[in-house]
Design a protein around this motif. Sequence first.
Motif, short mmCIF file in Angstrom:
data_model
loop_
_atom_site.label_atom_id
_atom_site.label_comp_id
_atom_site.label_asym_id
_atom_site.label_seq_id
_atom_site.Cartn_x
_atom_site.Cartn_y
_atom_site.Cartn_z
N ARG A 271 126.03 43.78 -1.80
CA ARG A 271 126.73 44.85 -0.77
C ARG A 271 127.17 46.04 -1.34
O ARG A 271 126.90 47.20 -0.54
N LEU A 272 127.61 45.91 -2.53
CA LEU A 272 128.11 47.24 -3.15
C LEU A 272 126.71 48.33 -3.40
O LEU A 272 126.65 49.33 -3.00
N ILE A 273 125.70 47.66 -3.86
CA ILE A 273 124.36 48.24 -4.12
C ILE A 273 123.92 48.78 -2.72
O ILE A 273 123.52 50.08 -2.65
N LYS A 274 123.90 47.98 -1.77
CA LYS A 274 123.18 48.45 -0.45
C LYS A 274 124.15 49.50 0.07
O LYS A 274 123.49 50.33 0.75
N SER A 275 125.56 49.48 -0.19
CA SER A 275 126.23 50.56 0.57
C SER A 275 125.85 52.01 0.06
O SER A 275 125.89 52.93 0.63
N ILE A 276 126.06 52.01 -1.31
CA ILE A 276 125.71 52.86 -2.21
C ILE A 276 124.23 53.64 -1.78
O ILE A 276 124.08 54.86 -1.46
N VAL A 277 123.22 52.71 -1.83
CA VAL A 277 121.97 53.15 -1.22
C VAL A 277 121.90 53.81 -0.09
O VAL A 277 121.52 54.92 0.46
N PHE A 278 122.63 53.40 1.09
CA PHE A 278 122.67 53.81 2.43
C PHE A 278 123.41 55.02 2.64
O PHE A 278 122.87 55.86 3.34
N ARG A 279 124.72 55.12 1.80
CA ARG A 279 125.31 56.29 2.00
C ARG A 279 124.75 57.55 1.30
O ARG A 279 124.73 58.68 2.01
N VAL A 280 124.13 57.30 -0.07
CA VAL A 280 123.49 58.39 -0.86
C VAL A 280 122.36 58.77 -0.24
O VAL A 280 121.91 59.85 0.04
#
Length: 111
Positions: free
Chosen positions: A19-28
């Motif tokens: 979830r952390l990885i997906k959230s970072i990818v989404f925001r960046v």
Amino acid sequence: MLTISLHFPRCSGHERKNRLIKSIVFRVAGCFSLPDKDVRVIFYESEFRSDMESNLGDFIHIDVVSCPPLALEEKKVLAQILKDEINIFSGTKVEDVSIFIMNSDCESFFE
């Protein structure tokens, strides 16, 4: 292309990490108008590092390599996104997160 390496002292739960990885990818990706595939996130964790003194072992370090290079203001925006995400994920205070953003010429990248 942005390659983001997260270095954690220890963690648990693959679902939380994903979830952390997906959230970072989404925001960046959204902030920099990049396709998701151009934001690569690597999650490293080390039990050994967490054995250090308590005031030293729990910091989080992030390395970022950017091609094409980011301007200083873009680096500041990226650093803030990463600090926000780490705080949400682990509750780590922003002063316990170190971020090193390196620009690379695209001639140094090979697929």
